[in-house]
Design a protein around this motif. Structure first.
Motif: not given
Length: 205
Positions: A1-21
Motif C-alpha cells: 500500500m502506498t501513502p500517495h494522495a488520490d486524485p480528485a476524480g475517478r474514471i467512469l465507464l458507461l456502456r451504450h444502451g441496448e441495440t437489437e444486436w
C-alpha cells in the motif's frame, strides 16, 4: 500500500444502451446498429446511476466512441461530450461481426472472444490491451480536475476494467457490463481499485 494522495476524480465507464444486436447476442463492433426503444429508455434512466456514483461538479472530460449507439447514449444520459475518441470503439471481431457465439461455435468449437482465434482481421487481446492502456493513461492524467467519463462498449469496457487493476486483457471475462451499465475505476491510497461494477440504470417508478 502506498501513502500517495488520490486524485480528485475517478474514471467512469458507461456502456451504450441496448441495440437489437446486443439484445440477440450478435457481436457488434464497426456495424452502427441504433438503440432500441428499451435502450433509449435505459440511457435516459442511467442519469440516476451516474448521479449516485459521480463526484460533485462537472466531469473533467467526457470522451465517447464514434459509434452512434454510444453518442446517442451519452446525449440521452445528459452528458456533454468533449471528445470523440476512436480508441473507444468496440473490440474488432473480424469474421465474428454480426454473429452469435453459438453460430461461431458451429465452425470453431468452444470459441470465445477471450480465447480466440480471431480470423478475418479481428483484434487479438494484445492489440486491444495496447489500446486500453493508452486510453487509461490519458484519462488518468486528467483526474486531478475531476471525473473522466468514457462512453463506449461492452467488451472494451471490460478490458479497461481488467487493465485498471493489473489483469491481462483476457481478465475482462471476470466482469459484467450490461447495456447502459456504469463501472467506476477509483483508488485506494494510490492503488487502482474498482469502486463500482455494472451499476444499472435507476428503475422507473
Amino acid at each position: 500500500m502506498t501513502p500517495h494522495a488520490d486524485p480528485a476524480g475517478r474514471i467512469l465507464l458507461l456502456r451504450h444502451g441496448e441495440t437489437e444486436w446486443s439484445r440477440t447476442g450478435k457481436h457488434t463492433s464497426h456495424t452502427d446498429v441504433p438503440l432500441t426503444d428499451a435502450g433509449r429508455s435505459a440511457a435516459r434512466r442511467v442519469r440516476g446511476a451516474l448521479a449516485q456514483v459521480r463526484l460533485d461538479g462537472p466531469p473533467a472530460r467526457v470522451c465517447c466512441s464514434p459509434r452512434a449507439r454510444a453518442r446517442d447514449t451519452a446525449d440521452l444520459a445528459g452528458l456533454d461530450v468533449d471528445e470523440i475518441d476512436e480508441r473507444l470503439v468496440e473490440w474488432d471481431y473480424g469474421d465474428a461481426e454480426g454473429r452469435t457465439t453459438p453460430q461461431i461455435r458451429e465452425t470453431l468449437p468452444g470459441w470465445t472472444i477471450w480465447d480466440g482465434p480471431w480470423p478475418g482481421g479481428g483484434e487479438t487481446p494484445d492489440e486491444v490491451c495496447a489500446r486500453a492502456d493508452a486510453v487509461l493513461a490519458d484519462a488518468r492524467g486528467l483526474l486531478d480536475g475531476g471525473d473522466v467519463v468514457l462512453v463506449g462498449h461492452g467488451h472494451f469496457s471490460r478490458v479497461l476494467t481488467a487493465r485498471w487493476i493489473g489483469l491481462p486483457a483476457t481478465g475482462g471475462v471476470h466482469f459484467r457490463m450490461d447495456p447502459a451499465g456504469v463501472t467506476v475505476l477509483g483508488f485506494e491510497r494510490g492503488v487502482p481499485r474498482l469502486d463500482h461494477v455494472n451499476q444499472r440504470p435507476v428503475e422507473e417508478r
